[in-house]
Design an enzyme around this catalytic site. Sequence first.
Site, PDB file in Angstrom:
ATOM      1  N   ASP A  14       0.874  -1.169   0.000  1.00 62.82           N
ATOM      2  CA  ASP A  14       0.000   0.000   0.000  1.00 62.82           C
ATOM      3  C   ASP A  14       0.913   1.221   0.000  1.00 62.82           C
ATOM      4  OD1 ASP A  14      -2.304   1.641   0.220  1.00 62.82           O
ATOM      5  OD2 ASP A  14      -2.154   1.695   2.392  1.00 62.82           O
ATOM      6  N   SER A  15       0.313   2.400  -0.124  1.00 57.02           N
ATOM      7  CA  SER A  15       1.093   3.631  -0.017  1.00 57.02           C
ATOM      8  C   SER A  15       1.581   3.850   1.413  1.00 57.02           C
ATOM      9  CB  SER A  15       0.211   4.818  -0.411  1.00 57.02           C
ATOM     10  OG  SER A  15      -0.920   4.856   0.450  1.00 57.02           O
ATOM     11  N   CYS A  78      -4.468  -1.718  -1.664  1.00 55.68           N
ATOM     12  CA  CYS A  78      -4.704  -0.299  -1.922  1.00 55.68           C
ATOM     13  C   CYS A  78      -5.699  -0.178  -3.066  1.00 55.68           C
ATOM     14  CB  CYS A  78      -3.377   0.360  -2.316  1.00 55.68           C
ATOM     15  SG  CYS A  78      -3.547   2.074  -2.836  1.00 55.68           S
ATOM     16  N   THR A  80      -6.608   2.597  -4.618  1.00 54.09           N
ATOM     17  CA  THR A  80      -6.160   3.552  -5.628  1.00 54.09           C
ATOM     18  C   THR A  80      -5.208   2.876  -6.613  1.00 54.09           C
ATOM     19  OG1 THR A  80      -6.275   5.218  -3.883  1.00 54.09           O
ATOM     20  CG2 THR A  80      -5.199   5.867  -5.943  1.00 54.09           C
ATOM     21  N   GLU A 156      -2.032   8.149   8.419  1.00 47.36           N
ATOM     22  CA  GLU A 156      -0.577   7.973   8.315  1.00 47.36           C
ATOM     23  C   GLU A 156       0.131   8.522   9.559  1.00 47.36           C
ATOM     24  OE1 GLU A 156       1.696   6.578   5.985  1.00 47.36           O
ATOM     25  OE2 GLU A 156      -0.199   5.594   5.599  1.00 47.36           O
ATOM     26  N   CYS A 188     -11.124   2.892   0.784  1.00 47.42           N
ATOM     27  CA  CYS A 188      -9.685   3.147   0.918  1.00 47.42           C
ATOM     28  C   CYS A 188      -9.240   2.323   2.119  1.00 47.42           C
ATOM     29  CB  CYS A 188      -9.432   4.636   1.165  1.00 47.42           C
ATOM     30  SG  CYS A 188      -7.750   5.018   1.708  1.00 47.42           S
ATOM     31  N   HIS A 190      -7.093   2.718   4.251  1.00 48.77           N
ATOM     32  CA  HIS A 190      -6.790   3.459   5.489  1.00 48.77           C
ATOM     33  C   HIS A 190      -8.049   3.627   6.364  1.00 48.77           C
ATOM     34  CE1 HIS A 190      -3.051   4.542   3.435  1.00 48.77           C
ATOM     35  NE2 HIS A 190      -2.622   5.146   4.540  1.00 48.77           N
TER      36      HIS A 190
HETATM   37  N1  DGL Z   1      -4.817   3.128   1.082  1.00 50.69           N
HETATM   38  C1  DGL Z   1      -4.957   3.546  -0.250  1.00 50.69           C
HETATM   39  C2  DGL Z   1      -6.270   3.144  -0.881  1.00 50.69           C
HETATM   40  O1  DGL Z   1      -6.855   2.156  -0.489  1.00 50.69           O
HETATM   41  C3  DGL Z   1      -4.487   4.916  -0.689  1.00 50.69           C
HETATM   42  C4  DGL Z   1      -4.247   6.010   0.266  1.00 50.69           C
HETATM   43  C5  DGL Z   1      -3.429   7.102  -0.381  1.00 50.69           C
HETATM   44  O2  DGL Z   1      -2.206   6.968  -0.386  1.00 50.69           O
HETATM   45  O3  DGL Z   1      -3.992   8.062  -0.911  1.00 50.69           O
HETATM   46  O4  DGL Z   1      -6.712   3.766  -1.806  1.00 50.69           O
END
Ligand code: DGL
Length: 268
Positions: A14-15, A78, A80, A156, A188, A190
């Site tokens: 993931d990011s 992730c 995205t 984060e 997302c 997160h």
């Molecule tokens: N956790 C990521 C997602 O599910 C992306 C969060 C990000 O870096 O913008 O999209």
Amino acid sequence: MRNTKNNRPIGVFDSGVGGLSVLIELEKILPRENFVFLADQLHVPYGEKSKSELVGLAYRIVDFFINKHDAKMVVIACNTSTCYSIDALRRKYSLPIIGTVPAVKPASEKTKSGAIAVISTPATSKSRVLKKLIEDNCWGMEVFNVGCKNLENAVEKGNIDNPRVHILLKKYLKKIKNSKIDYLVLGCTHYPFLKKSIRKYVKPPVKLLDGGFSIAKRVGFLLKTNFLKTGKKTKGKTLYLTTGNSAKFSKVAGKLLNKTIKSKTVKI
Ligand code: DGL
């Protein structure tokens, strides 16, 4: 079929720390597997990047998993990155690649009120993949598609219940406040860590839906059908890596998972 090669790890990325919400489901369902979790924190947030940037980063990460860790499978934890790069990844690599997309399909199958909402990063929210998921599954339904800037940045930092995150949540969730929705999709990875704070604005009977459990089940199925299940009888190990600051990652991941996490910084 059992062979020792199957003890190779599954790469999960993931990011940032969001992917941990998928990793914990994977570890629950597949406790004997080894995982390498990579948080690409040098490049967070992904939600404000272009398709070519996201595909380029995903290539580098999958190369890293294959070349440095001999990964047997990759999970994109992730939404995205999945929305913009999974097709390119599947064209380039032969190992199984499993992605994460907003749980619109299950929400559309479960809704009784005929109205659902999806919150996600700005990039996911405007992606073709999400629009198509809605078009294909939500015919005749009311769907709120809300792009949320900066929510992942709060997570984060480990801010899951502070005033700043409440200002953001209030602003984004206002859009669905007086609606008929009975499912809110957390699009997302997160966001599952914000569930408690989200509940201040979205009360039961509205249900919160994320994809972690379904992805873990799918990974289990693919391990089996590709004869990649580990033959080990003992508990697997997870290696935590970040392209950012490892002390920061360990601290925030430890807070989110409520356990001690040791991590290492790597270059991809
Ligand atoms: N956790 C990521 C997602 O599910 C992306 C969060 C990000 O870096 O913008 O999209």
